[in-house]
Design a protein around this motif. Structure first.
Motif: not given
Length: 367
Positions: A178-196
């Motif tokens: 769950l933490p990984y899912i929550a974190r990735l959803a959080q990043l996608a919902g709060s700001s554009p993902p960083t390409t790296g």
């Protein structure tokens, strides 16, 4: 009592303390709250499952967890952001957290709207698959809502039972994803993902950026499925049932499993000399890797019967073998022609004697 049996008072205090501990341990909230300061023992909303127990440590500081997940995701190589499913370990994060990142690196939260998490049942004996009655799961990074419509749709097939709240709360195979899912959803919902660029892999849209501890936002919803001790026919039945969901690119499957649990405490000490003479015997940890990789090859073949025969021969203690069997049958029943490839392998320690023990972590991507 101390006077009658001439035993010290401290002895009886210890007995009482152990009794209280055993009672508390069996309650649904002990493992979640016992190590938390009072101010972090937040109120549990109705129909929300608390899931704070990450790797044996009660996590109250979401920012620290987010930063750690970001670091592991940055260090992991990406295989394909179009992945439809992963096989991911579920041990404590201090052991398998970095390994899990190699799977979740391929999770595209901009595309995914629904995540099916199939985890083996460690505590409750089931012959079927069970669904959660909760409406959301609480994590240190915010609440993750369940897709109750899809859960109801699955239950309507008659192939699923409900899991109790206590069983739901006690099972770590789902929780640890769950933490990984929550974190990735959080990043996608709060700001554009960083390409790296990370490691030797290609650039990934799912590379993480600054730690943000706000509520997990975005439309990503969970469908947790607790998988019991299924027969071959049952694995096929569930594989066919889930195949239509795999065909939808908005869905993502997390198959939760550790690999070989080796050592006396696991009642499994399989060993092959591998050489002949006493000076040519391979180390135990090498034997474990050979054993695991045979299983990984069987899984990559996408032939359920081959994986079944492998387990029948070696009895390898792969705790998520039934969820993996469901995935393999899902791939066979699917109209998609997907690849299944293992991208990472690690052991918790290198066993050198019968007094040692280890757990293996193997990560696969389906794309």
């Amino acid at each position: 009592l101390s006077k009658q049996f001439a035993l010290p008072v401290k002895f009886y205090r210890c007995v009482v303390a152990l009794f209280v501990f055993s009672v508390c341990y069996r309650t649904s909230t002990f493992s979640l709250c016992v190590a938390l300061p009072l101010e972090l023992q937040l109120h549990q909303p109705e129909l929300t499952q608390q899931r704070w127990w990450v790797g044996g440590l009660a996590v109250g500081a979401g920012r620290l967890l987010a930063a750690q997940l970001d670091k592991w995701l940055h260090e992991a190589a990406c295989t394909d952001t179009a992945a439809r499913a992963i096989v991911s370990p579920h041990a404590g994060y201090s052991y398998s957290g970095p390994s899990a990142a190699f799977g979740f690196k391929n999770f595209d939260a901009q595309r995914v709207r629904r995540v099916f998490v199939l985890g083996p049942s460690h505590h409750a004996y089931l012959t079927k698959c069970a669904l959660s009655t909760m409406s959301s799961y609480e994590t240190p990074l915010g609440n993750l809502p369940l897709d109750t419509d899809t859960v109801s749709e699955l239950h309507a097939t008659g192939a699923f039972e409900w899991m109790s709240k206590s069983v739901d709360e006690a099972e770590h195979s789902i929780e640890m994803q769950l933490p990984y899912i929550a974190r990735l959803a959080q990043l996608a919902g709060s700001s554009p993902p960083t390409t790296g660029h990370s490691g030797d892999g290609p650039e990934c849209e799912c590379d993480s950026g600054e730690a943000d501890t706000g509520t997990a936002r975005g439309p990503v919803r969970l469908v947790p499925v607790l998988v019991g001790s299924l027969s071959k026919n049952s694995e096929q039945l569930y594989g066919v049932l889930f195949a239509k969901y795999l065909a939808d690119p908005a869905n993502f499957f997390v198959i939760s499993s550790d690999f070989c649990h080796w050592g006396k405490r696991f009642d499994y000490c399989y060993y092959e000399p591998g050489g002949g003479g006493a000076h040519q015997q391979q180390p135990i940890y090498k034997c474990i890797e050979v054993l695991d990789r045979r299983g990984m090859e069987a899984i990559e073949s996408q032939q359920p019967s081959r994986f079944y025969d492998y387990h029948k021969t070696y009895k390898n203690t792969i705790c998520g073998r039934h969820p993996i069997g469901v995935l393999m049958n899902m791939l066979q029943a699917s109209t998609l022609k997907l690849k299944l490839k293992f991208v990472h392998y690690k052991q918790s320690s290198q066993c050198a004697s019968l007094d040692d023990s280890s757990v293996s972590y193997a990560v696969a991507c389906c794309y």
